[in-house]
Design a protein around this motif. Structure first.
Motif, short mmCIF file in Angstrom:
data_model
loop_
_atom_site.label_atom_id
_atom_site.label_comp_id
_atom_site.label_asym_id
_atom_site.label_seq_id
_atom_site.Cartn_x
_atom_site.Cartn_y
_atom_site.Cartn_z
N LEU A 185 1.06 10.54 9.77
CA LEU A 185 1.33 9.87 8.51
C LEU A 185 0.03 9.35 7.89
O LEU A 185 -0.13 9.36 6.67
N GLY A 186 -0.88 8.89 8.72
CA GLY A 186 -2.17 8.44 8.21
C GLY A 186 -2.90 9.57 7.51
O GLY A 186 -3.50 9.38 6.44
N THR A 187 -2.85 10.75 8.11
CA THR A 187 -3.49 11.92 7.52
C THR A 187 -2.80 12.30 6.21
O THR A 187 -3.46 12.64 5.21
N LEU A 188 -1.47 12.23 6.19
CA LEU A 188 -0.71 12.55 4.98
C LEU A 188 -1.09 11.59 3.84
O LEU A 188 -1.34 12.03 2.72
N VAL A 189 -1.09 10.32 4.14
CA VAL A 189 -1.39 9.32 3.11
C VAL A 189 -2.80 9.51 2.57
O VAL A 189 -3.04 9.40 1.36
N GLU A 190 -3.74 9.83 3.44
CA GLU A 190 -5.11 10.08 2.98
C GLU A 190 -5.15 11.25 2.00
O GLU A 190 -5.91 11.24 1.03
N GLY A 191 -4.33 12.27 2.26
CA GLY A 191 -4.30 13.42 1.38
C GLY A 191 -3.61 13.15 0.06
O GLY A 191 -3.97 13.74 -0.97
N LEU A 192 -2.62 12.24 0.06
CA LEU A 192 -1.89 11.93 -1.17
C LEU A 192 -2.62 10.90 -2.03
O LEU A 192 -2.50 10.92 -3.26
N ALA A 193 -3.33 10.00 -1.38
CA ALA A 193 -3.91 8.86 -2.10
C ALA A 193 -4.95 9.30 -3.12
O ALA A 193 -5.75 10.22 -2.89
N ASN A 194 -4.93 8.63 -4.24
CA ASN A 194 -5.91 8.85 -5.30
C ASN A 194 -7.23 8.20 -4.87
O ASN A 194 -7.29 6.99 -4.70
N PRO A 195 -8.28 8.99 -4.66
CA PRO A 195 -9.55 8.42 -4.19
C PRO A 195 -10.19 7.46 -5.17
O PRO A 195 -11.08 6.67 -4.81
N ALA A 196 -9.74 7.49 -6.42
CA ALA A 196 -10.31 6.60 -7.43
C ALA A 196 -9.79 5.18 -7.34
O ALA A 196 -10.31 4.27 -7.98
N THR A 197 -8.72 4.97 -6.52
CA THR A 197 -8.13 3.63 -6.44
C THR A 197 -8.66 2.90 -5.21
O THR A 197 -9.18 3.49 -4.30
N ILE A 228 -1.40 7.71 -6.32
CA ILE A 228 -1.26 9.06 -5.76
C ILE A 228 -1.94 10.05 -6.69
O ILE A 228 -1.87 9.92 -7.92
N ARG A 229 -2.58 11.04 -6.12
CA ARG A 229 -3.27 12.06 -6.90
C ARG A 229 -2.34 12.74 -7.89
O ARG A 229 -1.17 12.96 -7.61
N LYS A 230 -2.87 13.09 -9.04
CA LYS A 230 -2.10 13.82 -10.06
C LYS A 230 -2.08 15.30 -9.70
O LYS A 230 -2.94 16.07 -10.11
N ARG A 231 -1.10 15.67 -8.92
CA ARG A 231 -0.89 17.06 -8.53
C ARG A 231 0.60 17.35 -8.64
O ARG A 231 1.40 16.42 -8.74
N THR A 237 0.83 -1.19 0.00
CA THR A 237 0.00 0.00 0.00
C THR A 237 0.87 1.24 0.00
O THR A 237 2.09 1.17 0.25
N LEU A 238 0.27 2.39 -0.26
CA LEU A 238 0.99 3.66 -0.21
C LEU A 238 1.54 3.90 1.19
O LEU A 238 2.67 4.37 1.36
N HIS A 239 0.76 3.55 2.20
CA HIS A 239 1.21 3.71 3.59
C HIS A 239 2.44 2.84 3.85
O HIS A 239 3.38 3.26 4.55
N ASP A 240 2.47 1.62 3.31
CA ASP A 240 3.61 0.73 3.50
C ASP A 240 4.89 1.31 2.94
O ASP A 240 5.99 1.00 3.43
N GLU A 241 4.78 2.15 1.92
CA GLU A 241 5.96 2.73 1.30
C GLU A 241 6.39 4.01 2.01
O GLU A 241 7.58 4.25 2.21
N ILE A 242 5.44 4.83 2.38
CA ILE A 242 5.76 6.13 2.96
C ILE A 242 6.12 6.05 4.45
O ILE A 242 7.05 6.72 4.91
#
Length: 203
Positions: free
Chosen positions: A191-203, A149-152, A86-91
């Motif tokens: 970090l949980g809050t950060l990952v939520e903000g980075l994660a692409n909601p479509a995935t 991750i969101r396209k930003r 997961t994204l969290h596992d990497e970050i």
């Protein structure tokens, strides 16, 4: 603080002897108020010897900061997850390693990010310092390419990540992450809050 025994050094190792002595003094004194004369005395060399490699104290401090960035990059690179699920596992592992580096080397970390020292901007635009930031950029680019991750703008996302872990590191160094104020696991929560903000909601 008592002087440590003079360090013998071989011809050609003067620069390394000065740097290693200064790093020791930085850790022992928890600051960089020492002078080049004190470094020379501790290293067992003449008072003029450090100037053969460093024109002034600011140049020596800049090199100590660069060594700090080198060590931080090596720490983060060695912490990369080989097969994160997961994204969290990497970050999260890299973020924890970053904070641990700072708390294990508080004086060196403060020097690396000391805005009060001369040449601070040059230090942070040096490729050795930028290499630490590149670790985050690489993960974010890979995440965007994979769609996790969101396209930003990557730089903005990296700034948010860096700002979070740098702030948490400084708070931890200063002993301000008290449970009564931020809970029992503030870094994990942040970090949980950060990952939520980075994660692409479509995935």
């Amino acid at each position: 603080m008592q002087d440590a025994p003079n360090r013998p050094y071989h011809h050609g190792d003067l620069r390394r002897a000065v740097i290693e002595t200064a790093l020791d003094m930085l850790a022992e004194e928890k600051g960089w108020q020492f002078t080049l004369r004190e470094v020379a005395r501790r290293a067992g060399v003449s008072h003029a010897a450090p100037y053969k490699h460093f024109p002034d104290k600011a140049a020596l401090l800049a090199e100590l900061a660069m060594i700090g960035f080198d060590r931080l990059r090596e720490t983060l690179s060695a912490t990369k997850s080989e097969a994160p699920k997961t994204l969290h596992d990497e970050i999260a592992p890299i973020s924890r390693a970053y904070v641990a580096f700072g708390t294990d080397n508080p004086a060196l970390y403060r020097l690396m990010f000391s805005a009060g020292e001369e040449k601070a901007e040059g230090v942070h635009l040096n490729e050795r310092a930028l290499a630490v930031f590149d670790v985050a950029l690489e993960i974010l680019r890979r995440g965007q390419a994979a769609g996790s991750i969101r396209k930003r703008p990557i730089e903005g996302q990296a700034a948010a990540w860096w700002g979070l872990i740098h702030g948490m590191t400084m708070l931890a160094i200063d002993g301000l992450l008290v449970p009564e104020k931020v809970g029992s696991a503030p870094l994990d929560a942040a970090l949980g809050t950060l990952v939520e903000g980075l994660a692409n909601p479509a995935t």
